[in-house]
Design an enzyme around this catalytic site. Structure first.
Site, PDB file in Angstrom:
ATOM      1  N   ASP A 282       0.832  -1.205   0.000  1.00 36.24           N
ATOM      2  CA  ASP A 282       0.000   0.000   0.000  1.00 36.24           C
ATOM      3  C   ASP A 282       0.873   1.263   0.000  1.00 36.24           C
ATOM      4  OD1 ASP A 282      -2.027   1.788   0.357  1.00 36.24           O
ATOM      5  OD2 ASP A 282      -2.878   0.825   2.137  1.00 36.24           O
ATOM      6  N   ASP A 342     -10.486   4.220  -1.381  1.00 29.87           N
ATOM      7  CA  ASP A 342     -11.080   3.192  -0.515  1.00 29.87           C
ATOM      8  C   ASP A 342     -12.604   3.123  -0.646  1.00 29.87           C
ATOM      9  OD1 ASP A 342      -8.517   3.032   0.311  1.00 29.87           O
ATOM     10  OD2 ASP A 342      -8.961   3.187   2.452  1.00 29.87           O
TER      11      ASP A 342
END
Ligand code: GLA
Length: 517
Positions: A282, A342
């Site tokens: 990430d 997200d």
């Protein structure tokens, strides 16, 4: 006569006049003294224990005017405004709003200033209250480490994994920072007991907040929530499942935990030695060090490191679609790459992401998939119709199917959505051909994907607020004649139908059919 506590204190303390002069002058000279002379203006660092063996640094840049304190806080190196601040005597009270959309999500700091030291009680939303200490600091303390050179670009060989989009479970959507060893083990148990494993879900993926500090040799460790990563991997494997974990190319993960910057090969070896099968990598704090132009080289570094680790590890790129990752994700050894920010457990979020993915669908192929983020099915923020839209759309998109709910307590409805074998078969179709948007009329969208065995999967979606009729013609699909149609949510053959198909589709719902030609 009864003496008050204060009177007793004054009477029992005999202070000489010399002591009095000393105390008075000290209180005038020193910033630690009470009331008007105390000044908290300046830069501070507060070391906040997370309760799992880690300590996170929060920085404050404060300005005092009378009792009022204003300024900024950096939590996980993200700058936030101090929404409320007060210094009364040596008592400091600060409030940091974590989200402008959710003003109730705030961190409250209360404590005392003593010279250049701070002790504070920290109240975070949904977290146990913790005691933290800090001191005066300088902005340099926040500076990221120096940028390491990035490798020259080359094509990382294909690892041969993820020939169909990965299926499994990931901890983040439901548990975020509350995930621990027991949660993961019981989730593996539930994956088997619920039938999810038989339906094809294989990976048990630990997301952020498993990380502890590095040991003296620089090896990453699990924190106190994850005391035995090797043992945990063995346990998950003993269930016939595979296991994944999470890191970042930056110094910290998104949640502020230790990440792989400068330790890429070492970490890949550790993951392999522990027996891990999947890495979600990430971007997060890498953005503090690298430029967007470095993205490909930075991901390639870990792609190479995983291949050199001696273990077959799925490489999941998470960088929110930056730099058109779908154009180079496969070259760095990526098996899947996030295409968006997200997801959250709301219709607006899910459909906003899902219906935006059609244009890049053709970049996906066996071994290398677009990832519009994990599933929210069963988390409670959407209706069953909306969750069926989620599952249908993700399957048409050939997206990874990573359940994000609590598998230990699924309703029958949630199970029927996550384990609809006919829908999963669309997602997992071995040919991996891309979905196409066939039509869009206002809120009504038809999307279709060619599958093996002369079959099309067609989703008739209604994004609108009222039920509506949605249609597709065989001509739009390049087909003709009478064709066998099956409703994949009703699990019902609809017979041989000529020319076109129409269905009444509920608001935010879908009718998903297969057509054999
Ligand atoms: C980012 C990712 C999420 C999750 C969190 C963890 O926001 O996009 O999927 O991994 O970090 O901190």
């Amino acid at each position: 006569m009864k003496q008050s506590a204060k009177a007793r204190f004054l009477l029992t303390r005999r202070i000489t006049s010399a002591q009095l002069v000393f105390l008075l002058s000290a209180s005038l000279l020193s910033p630690i003294s009470v009331s008007a002379q105390t000044d908290v203006s300046g830069f501070w660092v507060l070391n906040v224990p997370t309760g799992d063996g880690n300590v996170m640094k929060t920085f404050f840049d404060l300005k005092q005017s009378g009792e009022q304190v204003t300024g900024s806080a950096w939590i996980h190196y993200r700058k936030m405004a101090i929404s409320e601040g007060r210094l009364s005597g040596d008592q400091l009270h600060l409030v940091v709003a974590l989200s402008s959309q959710h003003p109730e999500r705030q961190t409250v700091y209360d404590g005392a200033l003593s010279g250049d030291k701070l002790t504070m009680t920290v109240r975070l939303p949904n977290r146990p209250t913790v005691e933290a200490s800090g001191e005066r600091s300088t902005p340099d303390a926040m500076a990221p480490p120096a940028r390491l050179p990035t490798p020259a670009l080359h094509d990382v060989p294909d690892n041969g994994l993820a020939l169909a989009p990965p299926m499994g479970w990931n901890s983040w959507n439901k548990f975020a920072g509350r995930v621990d060893d027991v949660t993961v083990r019981t989730m593996a148990d539930a994956m088997v007991a619920s039938g999810m494993k038989d339906a094809g879900y294989t990976y048990i993926n630990i997301d952020d907040t498993w990380e502890g500090p590095r040991d003296e040799q620089g090896n990453i460790t699990g924190n106190t929530k994850f005391p035995n990563m090797r043992g945990l991997a063995d346990y998950v494997h003993s269930k016939g499942l595979k296991i994944g974990l999470y890191s970042s190319p930056g110094p910290q993960t998104c949640a502020g935990y230790e990440a792989s910057y400068g330790h890429e090969e070492q970490d890949a070896k550790t993951y392999a030695a522990w027996g891990f099968d999947y890495l979600k990598y990430d971007w997060c704090s890498a953005g503090r060090i690298y430029k967007p132009a470095d993205l490909q080289a930075v991901y390639q570094k870990m792609g190479d490191a995983l291949q050199a680790s001696g273990r077959q590890i799925i490489f999941s790129l998470c960088e929110y679609g930056l730099g058109d990752v779908w154009t180079w994700g496969a070259k760095v050894g990526g098996n899947l790459w996030r295409t968006t920010g997200d997801i959250s457990d709301r219709w607006e979020s899910m459909q906003g992401i899902g219906f935006k993915q059609f244009d890049i669908a053709s970049y996906a192929r066996p071994g290398h998939w677009n990832d519009p983020d994990m599933l929210e099915i069963g988390n409670g923020g959407m209706t069953a119709d909306e969750y069926r839209t989620h599952m249908s759309l993700w399957s048409l998109l050939a997206a990874p199917l990573l359940a994000g709910n609590d598998l230990r307590s699924m309703s029958e409805e949630t199970k029927s959505i996550l384990m609809n074998a006919e829908v999963i078969a669309i997602d997992q179709d071995p040919e991996g051909q891309p979905v196409k948007k066939i039509s869009e009329q206002g809120p009504l969208v038809v999307a279709a994907r060619p599958l093996m065995h002369h079959t099309w999967a067609v989703g008739l979606f209604n994004r609108g607020d009222a039920a509506a009729k949605v249609s597709v013609t065989w001509k739009e699909l390049g087909l003709r004649g009478k064709l066998q149609v099956r409703d994949l949510w009703a699990h019902k053959d609809l017979g041989r139908i000529a020319d076109q198909f129409s269905a009444d589709v509920p608001s935010h719902g879908v009718v998903l059919i297969s057509i054999v030609h």
